[in-house]
Design a protein around this motif. Structure first.
Motif, PDB file in Angstrom:
ATOM      1  N   LYS A  86      -1.507 -10.962  -4.355  1.00 62.60           N
ATOM      2  CA  LYS A  86      -2.883 -11.339  -3.970  1.00 62.60           C
ATOM      3  C   LYS A  86      -3.671  -9.813  -4.460  1.00 62.60           C
ATOM      4  N   ASN A  87      -2.685  -8.846  -4.749  1.00 60.01           N
ATOM      5  CA  ASN A  87      -3.645  -7.535  -5.085  1.00 60.01           C
ATOM      6  C   ASN A  87      -3.199  -7.105  -6.737  1.00 60.01           C
ATOM      7  N   ILE A  88      -4.107  -7.243  -7.733  1.00 58.85           N
ATOM      8  CA  ILE A  88      -4.095  -6.858  -8.850  1.00 58.85           C
ATOM      9  C   ILE A  88      -3.215  -5.745  -9.020  1.00 58.85           C
ATOM     10  N   ARG A  89      -3.344  -4.826  -8.354  1.00 58.39           N
ATOM     11  CA  ARG A  89      -2.527  -3.302  -8.641  1.00 58.39           C
ATOM     12  C   ARG A  89      -0.917  -3.645  -8.418  1.00 58.39           C
ATOM     13  N   ASP A  90      -0.593  -4.810  -8.159  1.00 57.25           N
ATOM     14  CA  ASP A  90       0.847  -4.909  -8.019  1.00 57.25           C
ATOM     15  C   ASP A  90       1.485  -5.890  -9.027  1.00 57.25           C
ATOM     16  N   VAL A  91       0.568  -6.083 -10.105  1.00 62.06           N
ATOM     17  CA  VAL A  91       1.247  -6.858 -11.148  1.00 62.06           C
ATOM     18  C   VAL A  91       1.002  -6.077 -12.515  1.00 62.06           C
ATOM     19  N   ILE A  92       0.662  -4.567 -12.393  1.00 56.45           N
ATOM     20  CA  ILE A  92       0.656  -3.733 -13.344  1.00 56.45           C
ATOM     21  C   ILE A  92       1.522  -2.699 -13.126  1.00 56.45           C
ATOM     22  N   PRO A  93       2.398  -2.009 -13.949  1.00 56.16           N
ATOM     23  CA  PRO A  93       3.352  -1.009 -13.724  1.00 56.16           C
ATOM     24  C   PRO A  93       2.706   0.287 -13.128  1.00 56.16           C
ATOM     25  N   TYR A  94       1.682   0.646 -13.749  1.00 55.56           N
ATOM     26  CA  TYR A  94       0.767   1.963 -13.295  1.00 55.56           C
ATOM     27  C   TYR A  94      -0.429   1.597 -12.953  1.00 55.56           C
ATOM     28  N   PRO A  95      -1.070   1.274 -11.766  1.00 53.36           N
ATOM     29  CA  PRO A  95      -2.607   0.935 -11.777  1.00 53.36           C
ATOM     30  C   PRO A  95      -3.211   2.021 -11.675  1.00 53.36           C
ATOM     31  N   ARG A  96      -4.653   1.646 -12.123  1.00 51.45           N
ATOM     32  CA  ARG A  96      -5.654   2.670 -12.304  1.00 51.45           C
ATOM     33  C   ARG A  96      -6.811   2.359 -11.690  1.00 51.45           C
ATOM     34  N   TYR A  97      -7.230   2.716 -10.549  1.00 48.91           N
ATOM     35  CA  TYR A  97      -8.601   2.321  -9.805  1.00 48.91           C
ATOM     36  C   TYR A  97      -9.289   3.485  -9.319  1.00 48.91           C
ATOM     37  N   ASP A 152      12.274  -4.639  -5.233  1.00 54.56           N
ATOM     38  CA  ASP A 152      12.869  -5.979  -5.759  1.00 54.56           C
ATOM     39  C   ASP A 152      11.521  -6.923  -6.134  1.00 54.56           C
ATOM     40  N   TYR A 153      10.428  -6.734  -5.536  1.00 56.25           N
ATOM     41  CA  TYR A 153       9.350  -7.546  -5.833  1.00 56.25           C
ATOM     42  C   TYR A 153       8.515  -7.122  -6.907  1.00 56.25           C
ATOM     43  N   ILE A 154       8.530  -5.680  -7.287  1.00 54.47           N
ATOM     44  CA  ILE A 154       7.866  -5.292  -8.361  1.00 54.47           C
ATOM     45  C   ILE A 154       8.937  -5.356  -9.505  1.00 54.47           C
ATOM     46  N   ALA A 155       9.973  -5.319  -9.247  1.00 56.88           N
ATOM     47  CA  ALA A 155      10.998  -5.336 -10.526  1.00 56.88           C
ATOM     48  C   ALA A 155      10.607  -6.911 -11.047  1.00 56.88           C
ATOM     49  N   SER A 156      10.810  -7.906  -9.996  1.00 53.14           N
ATOM     50  CA  SER A 156      10.393  -9.303 -10.279  1.00 53.14           C
ATOM     51  C   SER A 156       9.199  -9.311 -11.158  1.00 53.14           C
ATOM     52  N   GLN A 157       7.991  -8.663 -10.810  1.00 51.50           N
ATOM     53  CA  GLN A 157       6.851  -9.023 -11.450  1.00 51.50           C
ATOM     54  C   GLN A 157       6.973  -8.254 -12.789  1.00 51.50           C
ATOM     55  N   LEU A 158       7.546  -7.046 -13.055  1.00 55.10           N
ATOM     56  CA  LEU A 158       7.740  -6.673 -14.165  1.00 55.10           C
ATOM     57  C   LEU A 158       8.234  -7.594 -15.234  1.00 55.10           C
ATOM     58  N   ARG A 159       9.621  -8.159 -14.568  1.00 55.98           N
ATOM     59  CA  ARG A 159      10.338  -9.101 -15.576  1.00 55.98           C
ATOM     60  C   ARG A 159       9.196 -10.310 -15.877  1.00 55.98           C
ATOM     61  N   VAL A 160       8.499 -10.697 -15.072  1.00 53.83           N
ATOM     62  CA  VAL A 160       7.642 -11.755 -15.286  1.00 53.83           C
ATOM     63  C   VAL A 160       6.587 -11.336 -16.317  1.00 53.83           C
ATOM     64  N   GLU A 181       0.811  -1.135  -0.055  1.00 52.44           N
ATOM     65  CA  GLU A 181       0.007   0.015  -0.101  1.00 52.44           C
ATOM     66  C   GLU A 181       0.976   1.221  -0.029  1.00 52.44           C
ATOM     67  N   TYR A 182       1.988   1.331   0.834  1.00 58.89           N
ATOM     68  CA  TYR A 182       2.841   2.387   0.982  1.00 58.89           C
ATOM     69  C   TYR A 182       3.686   2.460  -0.547  1.00 58.89           C
ATOM     70  N   VAL A 183       3.965   1.323  -0.963  1.00 61.30           N
ATOM     71  CA  VAL A 183       4.733   1.480  -2.352  1.00 61.30           C
ATOM     72  C   VAL A 183       3.973   1.818  -3.398  1.00 61.30           C
ATOM     73  N   ARG A 184       2.623   1.513  -3.614  1.00 63.02           N
ATOM     74  CA  ARG A 184       1.818   2.278  -4.659  1.00 63.02           C
ATOM     75  C   ARG A 184       1.570   3.882  -4.590  1.00 63.02           C
ATOM     76  N   GLU A 185       2.118   4.321  -3.424  1.00 57.45           N
ATOM     77  CA  GLU A 185       1.869   5.898  -3.330  1.00 57.45           C
ATOM     78  C   GLU A 185       3.010   6.357  -4.351  1.00 57.45           C
ATOM     79  N   TYR A 186       4.054   5.694  -4.687  1.00 53.32           N
ATOM     80  CA  TYR A 186       5.237   6.299  -5.314  1.00 53.32           C
ATOM     81  C   TYR A 186       5.386   5.293  -6.615  1.00 53.32           C
TER      82      TYR A 186
END
Length: 488
Positions: free
Chosen positions: A471-482, A162-170, A149-154
Motif C-alpha cells: 500500500k505504501n510506495i516507500r516500501d517498494v524502493i530500497p531507500y525512500p526519499r520523501y 523478509d517482505y522487504i527482501a521479497s520486494q527487492l527481488r521482485v 513505519e518502524y522498519v523505515r527508520e532503519y
C-alpha cells in the motif's frame, strides 16, 4: 572450521559473505581475507529443492530461528535468495549452543529428506562469520513482526526483513523484464542526464543543483552570471523526466527508452508519491495514432507483469500476504478500454455525489475518481484526448479540436494513474508558438528532419505496488526519499 564430530571451539572468521560467489569462493588476493583450506562449494538456498538426498551441499547466510531439541538444533537459515527458510540440522552440544538467531554462518553437509518431505541439510561443518549473535540495540528482534513505519527508520537493515527482501527481488525481476521487453521491441536504451537545464513538465517541482562550496563558486564566478549559478553559468535542476532528451535521441536512433531516477519537489506525504523515484520512459519513432501508443503500453505492462509472475511468484505472493492484499490480476487476460476525457468526465459527473473530492474542470482526476472509473468499467483504461490547458506544451494538438491534445493517462486498479503519455507535437509552426524559453534545440528537432513520435512515462514503484499489493510506495524502493525524510 568446526568439525562437528570432534567439536573443537567454534572459529570466527572475518571473511565477508559478499566476497563469495554462489558456487566458488573468490580467489584470495593480497591484503584480503583468505578462504579456509579445502573450503566446500557453496550454493544459494533457492537451489536446494533441486538437490537429492545424499548430495553434498553448502550454504552461507543468516540464522533466523533456532529450535533446540533433545539431541539436535534445528536452524532456520536464509541467504536472501528466496523468501523460504532452509532447515539445517546440527548436533546439540556445549559448543554449538553459541549459535543464536542473527548469526551469519557458513555451513556444509549432506542433503536429507525431512519428515515433511522437504529437503533439509544435515551439517557436518559450521563456521561462524562475524559476531556470534545479535548485539544489544539491534532494531529487529527475530520472530517479531515490525510495522513498516518502524522498519523505515532503519534503512540500512531493511534487506534483512523478509517482505522487504521479497520486494527487492521482485523489483530486480521487473527491471530485467522491462529491459528484455524493450530490447525485443528494438528500442535503444539511453542514459538520460540527471542534471538538466529544463523543467520538462513545467510544474515548477524541481530541485535546484549547485555546489555546496562557497570558495569553489567564488573561484568560478563570472561577470553577468549570478553567484549561485557560477558552476554551470545557468540554473540547473535534478531531472523530473528524461523525455525531452529521449526525443532528441529518437530522431537519430528510432525508438529509445530510459530507466532512470526522477525527482519531484512536492510537499506530499501520500503513499503514492516520492521525492525520488524511478521512471520507465519510452519514445516511439514514426508513431501516428493514439492506438499505436496505447497498444504498445498495454502489451508492455502485460508482458512484464506476466514475466514477473512466472519467475517470481513466490516473492509476489509473499508480499501480497504481508500486505494483506487481495490482488486481482485478471486484467492480464482482458482487452483494456480506451475512453475520451469527455466521456470519463461525464461518468464522474453523473456519480459526483459518491466522491469526497471535488470534480474540477481545470484539473485532472483525483485518485478516488480514477479508481472509481476503473471499478465502474471493470477494466484498466486509457483516458485520451485531454484539454490542452491541463497538459504540457509538447503534446500534439488535435487537428479537429485545437482545445484538445492527444494525451493519455493509464488508470489501473489500486494505484490509479500508472502511466502518462502523448503523441508529440511535430508541427513546427504550432510548437514555436507555445514552446518555453531556452528550448530552441527542441524546436530545431522539428525544423530539421522532424518525424511523428509518441511516448510515455511509467512510474516503476507504482507498478510494483500494482502487482504486489503493497500500500505504501516507500516500501517498494530500497531507500525512500520523501518530505522530511532522506536517511543515509
Amino acid at each position: 572450521m568446526l568439525k562437528l564430530k570432534e567439536l573443537p571451539i567454534l572459529t570466527r572468521t572475518l571473511r565477508c559473505i559478499s566476497q563469495l560467489s554462489p558456487k566458488n569462493p573468490i580467489e584470495s588476493k593480497d591484503n584480503q581475507p583468505k578462504s579456509p583450506e579445502n573450503a566446500p562449494e557453496y550454493s544459494r538456498i533457492k537451489t536446494a529443492p533441486t538437490t537429492k538426498p545424499g548430495d553434498s551441499f553448502g550454504i552461507q547466510g543468516w540464522i533466523l530461528n533456532i529450535r533446540r531439541m533433545k539431541t539436535n538444533l534445528f536452524l532456520d537459515v536464509n541467504d536472501g535468495s528466496t523468501a523460504e527458510k532452509f532447515q539445517i540440522v546440527v548436533p546439540k552440544n556445549d559448543q554449538t549452543k553459541a549459535l543464536s538467531p542473527g548469526c551469519s554462518v557458513s555451513i556444509s553437509g549432506v542433503i536429507q529428506t525431512a519428515p515433511n518431505g522437504h529437503n533439509e541439510l544435515h551439517a557436518n561443518e559450521v563456521t561462524l562469520l562475524g559476531n556470534s549473535s545479535l548485539q544489544e540495540g539491534f532494531p529487529f528482534v527475530p520472530k517479531q513482526q515490525h510495522p513498516p513505519e518502524y522498519v523505515r527508520e532503519y534503512l540500512h537493515f531493511r534487506s534483512r526483513v523478509d517482505y522487504i527482501a521479497s520486494q527487492l527481488r521482485v523489483r530486480h525481476r521487473a527491471a530485467k523484464a522491462i529491459h528484455d521487453f524493450m530490447d525485443e521491441q528494438g528500442l535503444i536504451q539511453i542514459h538520460t542526464p540527471i542534471l538538466t537545464t529544463n523543467d520538462c513538465e513545467g510544474a515548477g517541482e524541481t530541485f535546484v543543483v549547485k555546489p555546496d562550496n562557497e570558495k569553489l563558486l567564488k573561484d568560478m564566478s563570472r561577470d553577468g552570471v549570478p553567484f549561485d549559478e557560477s558552476y554551470f553559468d545557468q540554473k540547473v535542476f535534478l531531472s523530473v523526466s528524461g523525455q525531452l532528451h529521449l526525443e532528441a535521441a529518437t530522431y537519430g536512433l528510432g525508438g529509445t527508452y530510459t530507466f532512470s531516477p526522477a525527482f519531484r519537489a512536492e510537499n506530499c506525504k501520500s503513499p503514492l508519491h516520492l521525492a525520488e523515484f524511478y521512471m520507465v520512459e519510452a519514445e516511439l519513432a514514426f508513431t501516428y495514432t493514439m492506438n499505436d501508443l496505447t497498444s504498445f503500453i498495454e502489451t508492455m505492462v502485460k508482458s512484464v507483469s506476466q514475466e514477473v509472475m512466472n519467475k517470481s511468484s513466490e516473492d509476489v505472493h509473499h508480499c501480497q500476504k504481508k500486505a494483506a492484499a487481495d490482488v486481482d490480476l485478471s486484467w492480464l487476460d482482458k482487452n483494456w478500454i480506451t475512453l475520451t476525457y469527455e466521456d470519463a468526465f461525464t461518468i464522474l459527473s453523473d456519480n459526483k455525489s459518491r466522491f469526497k473530492t471535488d470534480l474540477k474542470t481545470n484539473e485532472g482526476f483525483s485518485k478516488e475518481q480514477e479508481l472509481f472509473l476503473v471499478d465502474h468499467l471493470k477494466s484498466p483504461l486509457f483516458v485520451i484526448d485531454w484539454p490542452a490547458d491541463q497538459k504540457p506544451f509538447y503534446m500534439r494538438q488535435s487537428k479537429t479540436d485545437a482545445s484538445k491534445v492527444h494525451a493519455l493517462d493509464l488508470l489501473m486498479p489500486s494505484v490509479g494513474e500508472l502511466c502518462g503519455g502523448s503523441l508529440r507535437e511535430n508541427n513546427y509552426d504550432v510548437l514555436k508558438n507555445k514552446i518555453p524559453p531556452g528550448l530552441q534545440w527542441y524546436l530545431d528537432l522539428r525544423k530539421y528532419g522532424g518525424i511523428p513520435t509518441g511516448g510515455f512515462g511509467l512510474g516503476f514503484e507504482r507498478f510494483l505496488q500494482l502487482i504486489t499489493g503493497v500500500k505504501n510506495i516507500r516500501d517498494v524502493i530500497p531507500y525512500p526519499r520523501y518530505p522530511h525524510s532522506c536517511k543515509m
